[in-house]
Design an enzyme around this catalytic site. Structure first.
Site: not given
Length: 394
Positions: A128, A133, A136, A163, A343, A369
């Site tokens: 997709f 550049p 995004g 991509i 921890i 995203e």
């Protein structure tokens, strides 16, 4: 707004949880800690099992052979599928099918036969290609890749970055500007481009914090495609991309929560067996509070994300809810894994445990995203323009 699971959801959760713990996690003990792919023969065996479970191609509608899951159920399963070392960017190594390419469900019959059905059968893979550049997080304005019509063909020139999967895919969905820059979202068209098309090049693999399978940079130099390569309508590509990106952020957020749950379990277990200064870690108030903070972060993120999924299933607008889920889940999960590492002390940053990989890859999730800042812009615009009904106003 209640999230009591029904019997079908409980059964599906149990089946996926058992699959991850009995099939995937033992397999990972034999793999490099940064591995993200399996040998084809091993993957084929896992896919036989997910097909027997009726869960192959999780995102496909029933008419295309998928289980036709509602968004809430899909979200719950995403939380389970990510609970292993490679879970963030290679959930179960593709055993549940290829990443969803929802746009292809709206393709022509010829396009479905050539691309969609082979993907659903596991015979072809795709990529997709939206991000460039120039930026995004604002693709409507940043897309500079252009497609010009030449007779019945289109000629594509430009560059794409970050991509995933393009270096091994058979074809991709490529978004290019077919109108002028002033046309904004209305001037972007989606093209199906075969990987062996002359002029298309994977320029480089981009090494990031992510493990194993890295994103790529793509170059299109006078790439000629026929008019039949247009997916959907000319100038309407961004609407297709936006719909995919918005809904995809829900399982994207859920995957982060699943990793946080797994990290939290590791921290609880370790706190109960590790002794320092004559006491178990679990007996120290500071550790107890860290575990409580983890629990708060996980529950908060899960509720916000399930709320977004429920809203999506209702048929009502859900853009704000999805943006909130993406913010809360990615940020909270990063905090949970960070505390789990603390921890565990020195062991937390070794490759003996999956924590250090999750720590690296969760950092990317706050960018991928749509960045946290972009999601905040979405929410603030909806609030200020009166498009968002508050939690108590629904």
């Amino acid at each position: 707004m209640g999230f009591a699971f029904n019997d079908v959801q409980r059964a599906l959760i149990h089946n996926v949880r058992s699959f991850v713990r009995n099939e995937i996690i033992p397999l990972e003990l034999e793999l490099d800690p940064d591995e993200s792919e399996l040998r084809p023969s091993v993957l084929d065996g896992l896919r036989v099992k997910t097909k027997q479970m009726g869960l192959y191609n999780l995102d496909a509608p029933e008419e295309f052979g998928g289980p036709g899951l509602d968004t809430v159920t899909r979200t719950l399963l995403a939380m389970e599928m990510s609970q292993h070392r490679a879970g963030l960017y290679s959930a179960c190594y593709g055993a549940f099918g290829q990443p969803d390419m929802a746009q292809l469900y709206e393709a022509t019959d010829e396009q479905k036969e050539r691309y969609l059905h082979p993907v659903l059968r596991g015979e072809k893979s795709s990529f997709f290609a939206l991000t460039e550049p120039a930026g995004g997080s604002d693709p409507a304005r940043s897309i500079q890749t252009r497609a010009k019509q030449d007779g019945d063909d289109w000629i594509i020139n430009g560059t794409k970055v970050f991509i995933s999967g393009a270096d091994s895919a058979d074809f991709g969905l490529v978004f290019a500007r077919t109108g002028d820059r002033e046309s904004g979202r209305e001037g972007i068209t989606c093209f199906i481009v075969d990987a062996d098309t002359p002029g298309f090049t994977v320029r480089r693999v981009i090494h990031t914090l992510r493990s194993g399978h890295y994103p790529t940079e793509l170059v299109f130099e006078d790439v000629r495609v026929p008019g039949s390569a247009v997916l959907g309508e000319v100038g309407q590509g961004f609407a297709m991309a936006s719909e995919r990106l918005t809904k995809n952020r829900i399982p994207y957020a859920a995957g982060c929560i699943g990793v946080a749950m797994a990290a939290h379990r590791l921290a609880i277990e370790y706190a109960g067996i590790r002794s320092v200064f004559g006491q178990k870690l679990a007996d120290h108030e500071g550790i107890q509070w860290m575990l409580v903070e983890n629990e708060i972060d996980i529950r908060s993120a899960a509720l916000v994300t399930l709320d977004a999924a429920e809203r999506a299933d209702s048929g009502e607008p859900f853009r704000t809810e999805v943006a909130l889920a993406k913010i809360v889940a990615t940020e909270a999960s990063g905090r949970v894994v960070d505390r789990a590492i603390q921890i565990h002390g020195g062991y937390g940053v070794t490759k003996d445990l999956p924590l250090e990989r999750w720590y690296r890859e969760l950092r990317i999730r706050r960018i991928g995203e749509g960045t946290t800042e972009t999601q905040k812009m979405i929410v603030s615009r909806d609030l200020l323009r009166g498009r968002y009904a508050g939690l108590m106003d629904r």
